[in-house]
Design a protein around this motif. Structure first.
Motif, PDB file in Angstrom:
ATOM      1  N   ALA A 254      -3.933  -3.751  -6.874  1.00  0.00           N
ATOM      2  CA  ALA A 254      -5.269  -3.609  -7.449  1.00  0.00           C
ATOM      3  C   ALA A 254      -5.378  -2.413  -8.394  1.00  0.00           C
ATOM      4  N   ALA A 255      -4.299  -1.648  -8.532  1.00  0.00           N
ATOM      5  CA  ALA A 255      -4.337  -0.455  -9.377  1.00  0.00           C
ATOM      6  C   ALA A 255      -3.127  -0.443 -10.305  1.00  0.00           C
ATOM      7  N   THR A 256      -3.345   0.015 -11.531  1.00  0.00           N
ATOM      8  CA  THR A 256      -2.216   0.112 -12.451  1.00  0.00           C
ATOM      9  C   THR A 256      -1.313   1.286 -12.083  1.00  0.00           C
ATOM     10  N   ARG A 257      -1.924   2.360 -11.592  1.00  0.00           N
ATOM     11  CA  ARG A 257      -1.171   3.528 -11.122  1.00  0.00           C
ATOM     12  C   ARG A 257      -1.856   4.044  -9.857  1.00  0.00           C
ATOM     13  N   ARG A 258      -1.054   4.567  -8.952  1.00  0.00           N
ATOM     14  CA  ARG A 258      -1.624   5.109  -7.721  1.00  0.00           C
ATOM     15  C   ARG A 258      -0.698   6.211  -7.224  1.00  0.00           C
TER      16      ARG A 258
ATOM     17  N   TYR B 254       0.844  -1.188   0.000  1.00  0.00           N
ATOM     18  CA  TYR B 254       0.000   0.000   0.000  1.00  0.00           C
ATOM     19  C   TYR B 254       0.884   1.245   0.000  1.00  0.00           C
ATOM     20  N   LEU B 255       0.446   2.270  -0.706  1.00  0.00           N
ATOM     21  CA  LEU B 255       1.161   3.541  -0.623  1.00  0.00           C
ATOM     22  C   LEU B 255       0.988   4.121   0.771  1.00  0.00           C
ATOM     23  N   THR B 256       2.058   4.657   1.318  1.00  0.00           N
ATOM     24  CA  THR B 256       1.983   5.325   2.615  1.00  0.00           C
ATOM     25  C   THR B 256       2.662   6.679   2.514  1.00  0.00           C
TER      26      THR B 256
ATOM     27  N   THR C 135       1.691   8.699  10.042  1.00  0.00           N
ATOM     28  CA  THR C 135       1.748   7.844   8.857  1.00  0.00           C
ATOM     29  C   THR C 135       0.332   7.518   8.421  1.00  0.00           C
ATOM     30  N   VAL C 136       0.048   7.784   7.149  1.00  0.00           N
ATOM     31  CA  VAL C 136      -1.277   7.533   6.568  1.00  0.00           C
ATOM     32  C   VAL C 136      -1.099   6.582   5.398  1.00  0.00           C
ATOM     33  N   GLN C 137      -2.049   5.650   5.249  1.00  0.00           N
ATOM     34  CA  GLN C 137      -1.965   4.612   4.221  1.00  0.00           C
ATOM     35  C   GLN C 137      -3.162   4.694   3.285  1.00  0.00           C
ATOM     36  N   ASP C 138      -2.899   4.502   2.013  1.00  0.00           N
ATOM     37  CA  ASP C 138      -3.950   4.372   1.007  1.00  0.00           C
ATOM     38  C   ASP C 138      -4.681   3.055   1.261  1.00  0.00           C
TER      39      ASP C 138
ATOM     40  N   SER D  45      -5.041   9.249  -5.675  1.00  0.00           N
ATOM     41  CA  SER D  45      -5.562   9.349  -7.031  1.00  0.00           C
ATOM     42  C   SER D  45      -4.993   8.216  -7.873  1.00  0.00           C
ATOM     43  N   ASP D  46      -5.701   7.883  -8.940  1.00  0.00           N
ATOM     44  CA  ASP D  46      -5.151   6.930  -9.901  1.00  0.00           C
ATOM     45  C   ASP D  46      -4.888   7.593 -11.247  1.00  0.00           C
TER      46      ASP D  46
END
Length: 76
Positions: A63-67, A4-6, A54-57, A25-26
Motif C-alpha cells: 500500500a506504500a511506495t516507500r516505507r 509488512y515491515l517488521t 518483534t514490532v510490525q508496521d 515513515s514513508d
C-alpha cells in the motif's frame, strides 16, 4: 514479514528508565509511532533482564511506495 515491515530488537528490563519507541515513515522526515501505526507482534523472554521483541508496521508494503521503520531508545 508477510508483506509488512517488521523490526526485532532486545528490550532490557534491568535499566528501568529506558523507553523504546518504534517509528514508521514513508518519507524519512515525518515519523509516527503508537498503536495507530505499529503493533507488537511478539515478546519472548530471553532471561530475567531481556526480552526479544518483534514490532510490525500496520501499513502493508503493497500500500506504500516507500516505507521505513526505526527504533528510538531514550534514557531520560
Amino acid at each position: 514479514s508477510s508483506g509488512y515491515l517488521t523490526l526485532t530488537f532486545i528490550r532490557r528490563h534491568d535499566v528501568g528508565d529506558l523507553s523504546y519507541i518504534v517509528e514508521v515513515s514513508d518519507d524519512l522526515s515525518t515519523w509516527n509511532s503508537g498503536p495507530s501505526y505499529t503493533h507488537e507482534v511478539s515478546v519472548t523472554a530471553l532471561d530475567a533482564q531481556r526480552d526479544w521483541v518483534t514490532v510490525q508496521d500496520l501499513t502493508p508494503t503493497s500500500a506504500a511506495t516507500r516505507r521505513f521503520i526505526r527504533l528510538q531508545i531514550h534514557l531520560p
